[in-house]
Scaffold this motif. Structure first.
Motif, PDB file in Angstrom:
ATOM      1  N   ASP A   1       0.841  -1.198   0.000  1.00 42.42           N
ATOM      2  CA  ASP A   1       0.000   0.000   0.000  1.00 42.42           C
ATOM      3  C   ASP A   1       0.879   1.252   0.000  1.00 42.42           C
ATOM      4  OD1 ASP A   1      -2.128   1.718   0.180  1.00 42.42           O
ATOM      5  OD2 ASP A   1      -2.725   1.131   2.207  1.00 42.42           O
ATOM      6  N   GLY A   2       0.473   2.254  -0.784  1.00 44.73           N
ATOM      7  CA  GLY A   2       1.176   3.531  -0.800  1.00 44.73           C
ATOM      8  C   GLY A   2       2.305   3.628  -1.801  1.00 44.73           C
ATOM      9  N   MET A   3       2.543   2.595  -2.583  1.00 49.41           N
ATOM     10  CA  MET A   3       3.661   2.587  -3.526  1.00 49.41           C
ATOM     11  C   MET A   3       3.382   3.469  -4.733  1.00 49.41           C
ATOM     12  SD  MET A   3       4.928  -1.382  -3.806  1.00 49.41           S
ATOM     13  CE  MET A   3       6.550  -1.057  -4.504  1.00 49.41           C
ATOM     14  N   GLY A   4       4.487   3.915  -5.342  1.00 50.93           N
ATOM     15  CA  GLY A   4       4.446   4.498  -6.668  1.00 50.93           C
ATOM     16  C   GLY A   4       4.988   3.467  -7.643  1.00 50.93           C
ATOM     17  N   ILE A   5       4.261   3.238  -8.714  1.00 50.02           N
ATOM     18  CA  ILE A   5       4.635   2.183  -9.668  1.00 50.02           C
ATOM     19  C   ILE A   5       4.683   2.768 -11.069  1.00 50.02           C
ATOM     20  CG2 ILE A   5       3.917  -0.007 -10.705  1.00 50.02           C
ATOM     21  CD1 ILE A   5       2.569  -0.646  -8.009  1.00 50.02           C
ATOM     22  N   LEU A   6       5.765   2.491 -11.786  1.00 46.36           N
ATOM     23  CA  LEU A   6       5.898   2.942 -13.163  1.00 46.36           C
ATOM     24  C   LEU A   6       5.672   1.767 -14.101  1.00 46.36           C
ATOM     25  CD1 LEU A   6       8.254   5.494 -14.675  1.00 46.36           C
ATOM     26  CD2 LEU A   6       8.262   3.221 -15.717  1.00 46.36           C
ATOM     27  N   THR A   7       4.938   2.033 -15.188  1.00 41.49           N
ATOM     28  CA  THR A   7       4.727   0.999 -16.196  1.00 41.49           C
ATOM     29  C   THR A   7       4.960   1.578 -17.585  1.00 41.49           C
ATOM     30  OG1 THR A   7       3.249  -0.782 -16.912  1.00 41.49           O
ATOM     31  CG2 THR A   7       2.240   1.363 -16.462  1.00 41.49           C
ATOM     32  N   HIS A   8       5.201   0.703 -18.540  1.00 44.70           N
ATOM     33  CA  HIS A   8       5.554   1.113 -19.897  1.00 44.70           C
ATOM     34  C   HIS A   8       4.676   0.364 -20.878  1.00 44.70           C
ATOM     35  CE1 HIS A   8       8.346   2.838 -22.862  1.00 44.70           C
ATOM     36  NE2 HIS A   8       8.288   1.678 -23.501  1.00 44.70           N
ATOM     37  N   CYS A   9       4.160   1.060 -21.875  1.00 47.14           N
ATOM     38  CA  CYS A   9       3.243   0.511 -22.867  1.00 47.14           C
ATOM     39  C   CYS A   9       1.919   0.151 -22.198  1.00 47.14           C
ATOM     40  CB  CYS A   9       3.866  -0.672 -23.611  1.00 47.14           C
ATOM     41  SG  CYS A   9       2.986  -1.054 -25.162  1.00 47.14           S
ATOM     42  N   ASN A  10       1.192  -0.811 -22.765  1.00 48.23           N
ATOM     43  CA  ASN A  10      -0.088  -1.213 -22.181  1.00 48.23           C
ATOM     44  C   ASN A  10      -0.138  -2.723 -22.046  1.00 48.23           C
ATOM     45  OD1 ASN A  10      -3.133  -2.232 -23.012  1.00 48.23           O
ATOM     46  ND2 ASN A  10      -3.111  -0.615 -21.478  1.00 48.23           N
ATOM     47  N   ALA A  11      -0.231  -3.184 -20.812  1.00 47.33           N
ATOM     48  CA  ALA A  11      -0.393  -4.608 -20.537  1.00 47.33           C
ATOM     49  C   ALA A  11      -1.589  -4.761 -19.610  1.00 47.33           C
ATOM     50  CB  ALA A  11       0.866  -5.184 -19.914  1.00 47.33           C
ATOM     51  N   GLY A  12      -2.708  -4.159 -20.037  1.00 48.74           N
ATOM     52  CA  GLY A  12      -3.901  -4.133 -19.213  1.00 48.74           C
ATOM     53  C   GLY A  12      -5.009  -5.011 -19.743  1.00 48.74           C
ATOM     54  N   GLY A  13      -6.223  -4.753 -19.270  1.00 42.55           N
ATOM     55  CA  GLY A  13      -7.359  -5.581 -19.617  1.00 42.55           C
ATOM     56  C   GLY A  13      -7.643  -5.641 -21.101  1.00 42.55           C
TER      57      GLY A  13
ATOM     58  N   ALA B   1      -5.502  -5.560 -23.425  1.00 42.27           N
ATOM     59  CA  ALA B   1      -4.434  -6.295 -24.110  1.00 42.27           C
ATOM     60  C   ALA B   1      -4.532  -7.797 -23.835  1.00 42.27           C
ATOM     61  CB  ALA B   1      -3.067  -5.782 -23.659  1.00 42.27           C
ATOM     62  N   THR B   2      -5.545  -8.185 -23.070  1.00 43.90           N
ATOM     63  CA  THR B   2      -5.707  -9.576 -22.654  1.00 43.90           C
ATOM     64  C   THR B   2      -7.204  -9.908 -22.680  1.00 43.90           C
ATOM     65  OG1 THR B   2      -5.943  -8.971 -20.316  1.00 43.90           O
ATOM     66  CG2 THR B   2      -3.702  -9.370 -21.117  1.00 43.90           C
ATOM     67  N   ALA B   3      -7.566 -11.043 -22.058  1.00 45.41           N
ATOM     68  CA  ALA B   3      -8.988 -11.369 -21.938  1.00 45.41           C
ATOM     69  C   ALA B   3      -9.643 -10.514 -20.851  1.00 45.41           C
ATOM     70  CB  ALA B   3      -9.166 -12.846 -21.610  1.00 45.41           C
ATOM     71  N   ARG B   4      -8.875 -10.197 -19.785  1.00 42.80           N
ATOM     72  CA  ARG B   4      -9.398  -9.401 -18.677  1.00 42.80           C
ATOM     73  C   ARG B   4      -8.276  -9.146 -17.677  1.00 42.80           C
ATOM     74  NH1 ARG B   4     -14.856 -11.087 -15.326  1.00 42.80           N
ATOM     75  NH2 ARG B   4     -14.793  -9.467 -13.744  1.00 42.80           N
ATOM     76  N   TYR B   5      -8.302  -8.075 -16.963  1.00 44.88           N
ATOM     77  CA  TYR B   5      -7.359  -7.686 -15.922  1.00 44.88           C
ATOM     78  C   TYR B   5      -6.019  -7.206 -16.475  1.00 44.88           C
ATOM     79  CZ  TYR B   5     -10.482 -10.108 -12.653  1.00 44.88           C
ATOM     80  OH  TYR B   5     -11.567 -10.514 -11.940  1.00 44.88           O
ATOM     81  N   GLY B   6      -5.491  -7.896 -17.477  1.00 41.55           N
ATOM     82  CA  GLY B   6      -4.155  -7.575 -17.956  1.00 41.55           C
ATOM     83  C   GLY B   6      -3.113  -8.398 -17.239  1.00 41.55           C
ATOM     84  N   THR B   7      -1.850  -8.133 -17.574  1.00 39.78           N
ATOM     85  CA  THR B   7      -0.742  -8.803 -16.896  1.00 39.78           C
ATOM     86  C   THR B   7      -0.072  -7.813 -15.946  1.00 39.78           C
ATOM     87  OG1 THR B   7       0.673  -8.333 -18.822  1.00 39.78           O
ATOM     88  CG2 THR B   7      -0.369 -10.502 -18.715  1.00 39.78           C
ATOM     89  N   ALA B   8       0.627  -6.829 -16.479  1.00 37.08           N
ATOM     90  CA  ALA B   8       1.293  -5.851 -15.617  1.00 37.08           C
ATOM     91  C   ALA B   8       0.297  -5.001 -14.830  1.00 37.08           C
ATOM     92  CB  ALA B   8       2.202  -4.952 -16.457  1.00 37.08           C
ATOM     93  N   LEU B   9      -0.886  -4.768 -15.377  1.00 41.02           N
ATOM     94  CA  LEU B   9      -1.859  -3.938 -14.670  1.00 41.02           C
ATOM     95  C   LEU B   9      -2.742  -4.738 -13.716  1.00 41.02           C
ATOM     96  CD1 LEU B   9      -3.123  -1.294 -17.269  1.00 41.02           C
ATOM     97  CD2 LEU B   9      -1.022  -1.342 -15.904  1.00 41.02           C
ATOM     98  N   ALA B  10      -2.733  -6.060 -13.831  1.00 34.24           N
ATOM     99  CA  ALA B  10      -3.595  -6.880 -12.977  1.00 34.24           C
ATOM    100  C   ALA B  10      -3.413  -6.589 -11.483  1.00 34.24           C
ATOM    101  CB  ALA B  10      -3.367  -8.363 -13.269  1.00 34.24           C
TER     102      ALA B  10
END
Length: 349
Positions: free
Chosen positions: A152-164, A166-175
């Motif tokens: 809880d409280g983290m800052g997270i950086l992500t690159h491109c889109n690996a979300g819902g 880009a997948t069937a649901r939820y995503g990978t990196a964004l899950a």
């Protein structure tokens, strides 16, 4: 969480429905595809993108290519099947899910070869649906495993889109970000815009805003400064292929982000369903890297931003060496350390 429940690829009544990701965020529009040629085009032109979504689209696209295949004998049917599968395989070379899904469909056809061809076609449709359903379960599991590395409280950086989308649901990196939200965590996300096609700006920022997750958009060149300020405690990205030694191919710019994370002592996590792991590819040097049209850089989104005739290098992906990867997060668990030894064990579980 509207976008995480939005099926970006689904098949209904003989029609492949694809969310046209080239039109997001301005327009949410589904393409209704009835021909394999249009499925190939949708994959090639990034109307459907994200390794898992590409695999799902390929499986369904193959159904369109074989719906009128002869049913007199398996050999006649399989000749058409193989030709259409090989055709879809030419759409994009880097994302291994494309080939993985087509191989699953091929295995299904051959396993049922003694049935009447009409029944084989039914079995193939069921297999395509299973690929989609399993991906949803896989993404949820990746999110649950990834959440154990965050707090809880983290800052997270992500690159491109690996979300819902880009997948069937939820995503990978964004899950894990969606699951963190379910748990009431306060997570702050920094999304690289991801040049040259801006998948981070157009897709990730849109998707997270739809879900009510705190997201700040930055240009790719701002990632170092954001890390330097101490706003980021972890980086998490998806991937298109993992080599047997743990080298990872992902959207261009990922390697640079991994180097920055290393320099700032920030963990760099890769979310990778086992369908993206390619034990036949020894190292990242063996991964084919797609190069795309110069116009994506010189005339991106309809406006010329570079001189006429300038030489352009436009790889769609780069390879991050395994030494820079803090952990590979799969639906079967988290791998750290010697990926050469650990990756094969996943397929024995």
């Amino acid at each position: 969480m509207e976008s995480s429940f939005l099926q970006s690829v689904y098949y209904e009544n003989g029609i492949l429905n694809i969310l046209d990701q080239t039109k997001i965020p301005e327009i949410t529009e589904f393409l209704e595809i009835t021909k394999i040629e249009d499925a190939w085009e949708a994959i090639k032109q990034l109307k459907v993108r994200g390794a898992p979504a590409i695999g799902i689209a390929a499986a369904y696209g193959l159904l369109l290519g074989i719906k009128d295949a002869p049913e007199n004998s398996f050999d006649e049917f399989y000749s058409v099947f193989k030709k259409q599968a090989d055709y879809l395989a030419t759409s994009r070379p880097t994302a291994v899910n494309l080939f993985w899904a087509l191989k699953r469909m091929d295995d299904c056809a051959n396993n049922e070869k003694d049935l009447p061809v009409a029944r084989i076609k039914e079995a193939l449709e069921n297999e395509a649906h299973l690929i989609r359903t399993e991906d949803e379960e896989v993404c949820r599991s990746i999110g649950e495993h990834a959440l154990t590395l965050l707090h809880d409280g983290m800052g997270i950086l992500t690159h491109c889109n690996a979300g819902g989308i880009a997948t069937a649901r939820y995503g990978t990196a964004l899950a894990p970000l969606y699951l963190a939200q379910e748990n009431g965590w306060d997570i702050k996300v920094y999304a690289d815009e991801t040049r040259p096609l801006l998948q981070g700006a157009r897709l990730t920022a849109w998707e997270l805003m739809q879900a009510g997750i705190d997201v700040t958009l930055i240009t790719d060149s701002m990632a170092a400064m954001v890390m330097q300020k101490g706003w980021v405690q972890a980086v998490i990205v998806g991937c298109d292929r993992v080599a047997a030694n743990g080298d990872v191919a992902n959207k261009i710019g990922t390697y640079g982000v991994a180097l920055l994370a290393k320099a700032h002592d920030i963990p760099f996590f890769v979310a990778a369903p086992t369908s993206t792991i390619d034990l036949e590819t020894k190292t990242g040097a063996d991964i084919p890297i797609e190069e795309r049209e110069a116009s994506e850089i010189t005339e991106g989104f309809g406006k010329r931003t570079a001189p006429e005739g300038v030489k352009v290098f436009n790889p769609a992906f780069d390879v991050t060496p395994h030494e820079l990867v803090s952990a590979i997060i799969t639906e079967k668990g988290i791998l750290k350390g010697n990926y050469q030894e650990e990756l094969p064990k996943l397929f024995k579980k």
